[in-house]
Motif scaffolding. Sequence first.
Motif, short mmCIF file in Angstrom:
data_model
loop_
_atom_site.label_atom_id
_atom_site.label_comp_id
_atom_site.label_asym_id
_atom_site.label_seq_id
_atom_site.Cartn_x
_atom_site.Cartn_y
_atom_site.Cartn_z
N HIS A 85 -3.85 -28.63 40.96
CA HIS A 85 -4.23 -28.59 39.55
C HIS A 85 -4.75 -29.95 39.08
CE1 HIS A 85 -2.77 -24.53 38.81
NE2 HIS A 85 -1.66 -24.84 39.50
N THR A 86 -4.19 -31.03 39.63
CA THR A 86 -4.70 -32.37 39.31
C THR A 86 -6.15 -32.48 39.72
OG1 THR A 86 -2.50 -33.33 39.64
CG2 THR A 86 -4.39 -34.84 39.74
N VAL A 104 -11.48 -24.04 37.21
CA VAL A 104 -10.56 -24.09 36.07
C VAL A 104 -10.22 -22.68 35.60
CG1 VAL A 104 -10.34 -24.81 33.65
CG2 VAL A 104 -11.34 -26.36 35.33
N ASN A 117 -8.48 -30.00 37.47
CA ASN A 117 -8.64 -30.43 36.06
C ASN A 117 -9.25 -31.81 35.92
OD1 ASN A 117 -7.43 -28.05 35.01
ND2 ASN A 117 -5.39 -28.88 35.44
#
Length: 254
Positions: free
Chosen positions: A138-139, A151, A142
Motif C-alpha cells: 500500500h505504501t 489505487v 499510494n
Amino acid sequence: MAKLLLFTAALLLCAVCAMSANRCPDCGTTPVPYPLSTGADCGDQEYKIRFDEGKLIFDSVNSSYSIAFISPETQRLVIRPASFAGDTCITTDFPKQGIQLNNSLPFNVTSSNTIMFLNCTESLFRSPLNCSSISLCHTYINGTQDAAACVDAPICCTFKAGGSTTAYSIRVRESGCSAYQSFVNLDPNAPLDRWPEPGVELQWVSPREPVCRSQADCTEGMNSTCGPDPATTGVSRCFCKSGLSWDSIAGLCA
C-alpha cells in the motif's frame, strides 16, 4: 629477498597461464563474466543470456527482461521487472503469467527480493502472504505515480521471495493477481523516496568445468585434461590436472 619475489611472480604467472574457460566478449562497455554466455563459442551454454540493441537480456521460459546489474563475485544478476500496461494495474507479462524460470537451468529467484502482488482477488486472503491493510504494497501504490492505476484495486500483498514454492517464478494470473513489483534488499522502514529501483535478483549455481569434445578443447596452458564426466553419461569435461583446482567464479584452473 629478490629470489623470493621472482619465485612469487612466477607462481602468479603460472596461475594466470592456467587453463581458463572462454569468457564472452564485453557487450559494449558491459562485461559478460563467466559462465554467462552470449554466444555458442563462449561461456557455459547452460547460462545463456543475449545482447540486443545495446542491452543484455535474460530470457525466462515465457518472457524477456533487461539485465540491470551482474555480480560475478556473488553469482547474481538483477533483471528489470515488467512495466505496467498503459494506465492499468496489469503488468505487460500478465498474458505469459509473469516471470517463470526453467527449473532445469541453473538460475533461481533469491531471497533478497521483496515482492508485491497488486490488483489481487479475494482468494489471496487465504494465502500466507501479507495482504493486510498495513502491507508494504500500500505504501508503494499510494506513493508512486507508476502504480497510480492500482489505487482502485485495493487488494495487494507483500512477501519475501526465495522459498521452495517461489524460487523459480513470480506468477501473475487472472485467479490471483494481475500485476507485481519487486525490490532488491529493500529496507521496509525506509521512506519511499529511498527505495531502490525496481528489480528482481536471480542467482546462478556454480558452473562445472567446461565441456570438451577432445583434448584440443583443453590445451590452453596445458593444465587440464579432457575426460568423461562421472556425473553425466556421454559428457566430457576439462578437469584440472593434479595440484590445480577449478575456480568456478574466475572460470579457470589455478
